[in-house]
Write a protein that holds these residues in place. Structure first.
Motif, PDB file in Angstrom:
ATOM      1  N   LEU A 112       0.819  -1.219   0.000  1.00 51.66           N
ATOM      2  CA  LEU A 112       0.000   0.000   0.000  1.00 51.66           C
ATOM      3  C   LEU A 112       0.848   1.262   0.000  1.00 51.66           C
ATOM      4  N   LEU A 113       1.947   1.230   0.744  1.00 45.68           N
ATOM      5  CA  LEU A 113       2.844   2.389   0.778  1.00 45.68           C
ATOM      6  C   LEU A 113       3.247   2.765  -0.645  1.00 45.68           C
ATOM      7  N   PHE A 114       3.537   1.739  -1.425  1.00 46.95           N
ATOM      8  CA  PHE A 114       3.978   1.993  -2.811  1.00 46.95           C
ATOM      9  C   PHE A 114       2.823   2.342  -3.735  1.00 46.95           C
ATOM     10  N   SER A 115       1.700   1.583  -3.621  1.00 45.26           N
ATOM     11  CA  SER A 115       0.622   1.785  -4.611  1.00 45.26           C
ATOM     12  C   SER A 115      -0.211   3.013  -4.305  1.00 45.26           C
ATOM     13  N   SER A 116      -0.340   3.357  -3.036  1.00 49.68           N
ATOM     14  CA  SER A 116      -1.248   4.448  -2.697  1.00 49.68           C
ATOM     15  C   SER A 116      -0.530   5.753  -2.362  1.00 49.68           C
ATOM     16  N   PHE A 117       0.736   5.676  -2.070  1.00 53.74           N
ATOM     17  CA  PHE A 117       1.457   6.910  -1.745  1.00 53.74           C
ATOM     18  C   PHE A 117       2.515   7.207  -2.797  1.00 53.74           C
ATOM     19  N   ILE A 118       3.492   6.318  -2.917  1.00 52.10           N
ATOM     20  CA  ILE A 118       4.579   6.592  -3.860  1.00 52.10           C
ATOM     21  C   ILE A 118       4.048   6.739  -5.288  1.00 52.10           C
ATOM     22  N   SER A 119       3.152   5.831  -5.702  1.00 52.91           N
ATOM     23  CA  SER A 119       2.681   5.873  -7.095  1.00 52.91           C
ATOM     24  C   SER A 119       1.811   7.098  -7.360  1.00 52.91           C
ATOM     25  N   LYS A 120       1.485   7.861  -6.333  1.00 50.95           N
ATOM     26  CA  LYS A 120       0.624   9.030  -6.524  1.00 50.95           C
ATOM     27  C   LYS A 120       1.322  10.330  -6.154  1.00 50.95           C
ATOM     28  N   SER A 121       2.627  10.236  -5.866  1.00 48.04           N
ATOM     29  CA  SER A 121       3.330  11.453  -5.467  1.00 48.04           C
ATOM     30  C   SER A 121       3.944  12.129  -6.686  1.00 48.04           C
ATOM     31  N   LYS A 122       3.979  13.451  -6.645  1.00 43.67           N
ATOM     32  CA  LYS A 122       4.496  14.217  -7.780  1.00 43.67           C
ATOM     33  C   LYS A 122       5.973  13.926  -8.003  1.00 43.67           C
ATOM     34  N   SER A 123       6.724  13.824  -6.928  1.00 52.24           N
ATOM     35  CA  SER A 123       8.171  13.634  -7.093  1.00 52.24           C
ATOM     36  C   SER A 123       8.471  12.288  -7.742  1.00 52.24           C
ATOM     37  N   PHE A 124       7.635  11.290  -7.462  1.00 53.98           N
ATOM     38  CA  PHE A 124       7.847   9.997  -8.106  1.00 53.98           C
ATOM     39  C   PHE A 124       7.629  10.124  -9.610  1.00 53.98           C
ATOM     40  N   PHE A 125       6.590  10.839 -10.012  1.00 51.93           N
ATOM     41  CA  PHE A 125       6.328  11.002 -11.445  1.00 51.93           C
ATOM     42  C   PHE A 125       7.452  11.770 -12.134  1.00 51.93           C
ATOM     43  N   LEU A 126       8.034  12.716 -11.403  1.00 51.03           N
ATOM     44  CA  LEU A 126       9.165  13.448 -11.982  1.00 51.03           C
ATOM     45  C   LEU A 126      10.316  12.478 -12.253  1.00 51.03           C
ATOM     46  N   GLN A 127      10.486  11.550 -11.357  1.00 56.42           N
ATOM     47  CA  GLN A 127      11.580  10.586 -11.488  1.00 56.42           C
ATOM     48  C   GLN A 127      11.340   9.543 -12.571  1.00 56.42           C
ATOM     49  N   CYS A 128      10.101   9.137 -12.728  1.00 52.22           N
ATOM     50  CA  CYS A 128       9.860   8.007 -13.643  1.00 52.22           C
ATOM     51  C   CYS A 128       9.280   8.438 -14.977  1.00 52.22           C
ATOM     52  N   LYS A 129       9.101   9.742 -15.165  1.00 53.85           N
ATOM     53  CA  LYS A 129       8.399  10.215 -16.365  1.00 53.85           C
ATOM     54  C   LYS A 129       8.927   9.597 -17.665  1.00 53.85           C
TER      55      LYS A 129
END
Lengths: 412, 412
Positions: free
Chosen positions: A295-312
């Protein structure tokens, strides 16, 4: 020359190795069934899994294990083995109360019921499954009686999943959750701010999906020398050991971006936990722990802006042309759907509450299984404010009913 | 509620299921190690295989098995279980004499020796491996002494591989073979008729090789719903059960046509036997039986003209332009090479005789391991009329020396 000269500690190691071997073999068989097992070998593999489960039972209830559990001073064990000892001790004492016949009967019925569950899903009709469910429920009631929880039959199931968990605790949590979630849900529904989400539901080709999944696993530091990810029909997660963690990404049913991100990141979280946890037996790991990582990954990390910046740069082409802000807003928008697996985390606790309340009522004999479809629909109306179109969108979503495998479940 | 009320027949079924589960788990682990197991999990998998083997030992020497074996009247068993009973009875009585400590020690040394064997092959130097071999030989001598074959230590090994097989029998067979093979070999060497064979050694692309292999498996009626073939680094054959037979075709080291035909057809034969044999435990099957099927296919069917007429359209492009007569003659031509795996069946019995004579001499303490390289070369000169260029072409061909796993071996 029988091995009678071993010390209690050595004897414990033998017990542990046997359980690890059974557990590992079972997990490998499961993975193999998903991925490479032959068609005609399916029945044979099912029998074998039954044998391994029964053997674990027989082993844990044997005289030699009883002796080890009662006489061994845990302080004599290396520290790394302490939690295994506690686990085995608890399991041995628990299983001692359950007759062997219960195990074989339950397994046989569960295998048959699982087939009928699939038939019921095909027919979109819960009643196809009901007679088999009744038998499984009766068996679960027997289990609770053997386990000795008195009138609180559902308590026996909860305790099986999480040591010491009680209905009172779970009731209180759901009560608290409802108080927060229901007002928030109605606020969201009435809000003027409704982000664009359509682009998140575009279908993505299988190959691209696997590429994205592999990139996400790499980005989150999955160790590919200690595991592998495969493309499979259903998503799965099979940790054989910390050095060998296997993940199935459900690519063949080409998914939308949002679903893919959620499922893949959930697997990333589970996998990282499995690769770094130090338990000798996978079964020692509390289910809630693994879920928490998912859940930490699917509900928080996968929805954070900084993660999208990293994986764009690793995202599918179809998504690339949207800005990070748009993706971020879309991913965090609430989806109002009756299907639990497609609904937002705001709805999931309410879905879980429905399942929990039904399970408890069933185990405590407060509801007839015939009434389940409409009770489910009633609760969905109350909690989710959504109508239930048919059994597939309602009661036939409770997958764990297929084997009456009650208790807290992964909240993907 | 301990399971004390079961009859002896039921108890036997439990014993059998346990052994089947161990055997199947071991086989699946082996297949998985070849194909998909993680890099870092290698040690863990090796340990696990050790645990399963030890558990089988412990199980077969347990009080409950002893009771079943001594008291059960085999006539009370369903006919399908009779041969399993005989096998288990024999194994139990055999293992009773072998201490548990021997097993764990042997396994530990064998794992290490296997590594050193690989090092020795890399260095093309038998002496790198020798100290490890010595230790394994000493362990095998211990085994023979426990098994109680008196002075005939090698007899203990032979009996382990094939019930009741003795050195006298094998000596006599090899004697007979030599009388036929040696004159035939010299006749072939001097013959004026030397078929063209060069085209059989053309390299074939991996994909084409797998296509040909699949076609050959189909032509010989391999049931793809009861097994699978994979492309692997080394050829392998892992029958999990008659419903699930797994074959590795060593495609990555792109092979020549002749080698490919031989190896693939050998696997076809083994596989068909495995898919149609009715044993509950794979271990019940005499090794010679499986080999016989492999050989029937690789040495007879794969070299018959009518087979080539049937499979011609499936053969690789490079071979297509030759006539059936040319292919047939080429495939049946004798290759004079010191490498056993590349040599014709006319030479193979002589190779086997070399290995057999060395094993027997080693086990009976008639030869020092230091002398093995030149004794091998001497025998090769006598039997094969070939010079031995170096250890890789000589003593380091005896792959089963890597674990001192003596006794009759597949004659691929």
């Amino acid at each position: 020359m029988p091995p009678v000269t071993r010390s209690l500690e050595q004897e414990f190691e033998v017990v542990l190795q046997r359980l690890i071997a059974n557990e590992h073999s079972l997990a490998l068989l499961r993975w193999d069934s998903y991925m490479y097992g032959s068609t005609k070998g399916a029945q044979m593999r099912a029998n074998l899994m039954g044998t391994l489960a029964e053997d674990t039972y027989r082993h844990l209830t044997s005289e030699s294990v009883k002796q080890v559990v009662e006489q061994l001073d845990p302080n004599d064990l290396p520290t790394g083995m302490l939690s295994s000892f506690t686990y085995i001790q608890k399991q041995a004492r628990r299983l001692e109360k359950i007759p062997y016949e219960w195990y074989t009967k339950y397994e046989k019925h569960a295998a048959k019921a699982m087939q009928m569950w699939t038939e019921a899903r095909k027919a979109n009709d819960f009643s196809v499954f009901r007679p088999f469910f009744d038998r499984l429920v009766a068996l679960q009631m027997d289990y609770a009686d053997y386990a000795g929880f008195g009138d609180d039959r559902y308590g026996a199931i909860l305790d099986l999943r999480e040591d010491g968990l009680t209905s009172e605790q779970v009731d209180a949590w759901f009560q608290q959750l409802q108080e927060v979630v229901l007002p928030l849900l109605s606020h969201v529904k009435q809000s003027n701010k409704q982000p664009k989400t359509g682009f998140l539901f575009e279908e993505i080709e299988i190959e691209e999906q696997m590429d994205v999944a592999k990139s996400l696993f790499e980005l989150t530091n999955f160790d590919f020398e200690s595991g592998r990810i495969d493309s499979s029909i259903h998503p799965f997660f099979v940790p054989l050991s910390p050095e060998d963690v296997r993940v199935g990404i459900s690519a063949p049913s080409a998914k939308e971006f949002k679903k893919m991100m959620k499922e893949t990141l959930y697997s990333c979280g589970q996998s990282l936990f499995a690769q770094t946890s130090n338990h000798l037996l996978q079964a020692e790991v509390p289910a809630s722990m693994q879920q928490a990582y998912g859940l930490l990954f699917s509900s928080f990390i996968s929805k954070s802006k900084s993660f999208f910046l990293q994986c764009k740069e690793h995202l599918p082409d179809a998504i690339h042309r949207y800005s990070i802000d748009e993706i971020h807003a879309g991913m965090n928008a609430v989806d109002f759907t009756i299907v639990k697996n497609d609904s937002s985390e705001l709805m999931v606790p309410l879905h879980l509450q429905i399942g929990y309340e039904l399970e408890k009522a069933i185990m405590n004999g407060e509801i007839a299984t015939r009434d389940l479809p409409h009770v489910w629909a009633d609760k969905a109306g109350d909690y989710l404010s959504l109508a239930t179109p048919h059994d597939l969108g309602g009661i036939l979503q409770e997958y764990h009913f297929a084997t009456a495998d009650f208790g807290p479940k992964p909240l993907n």
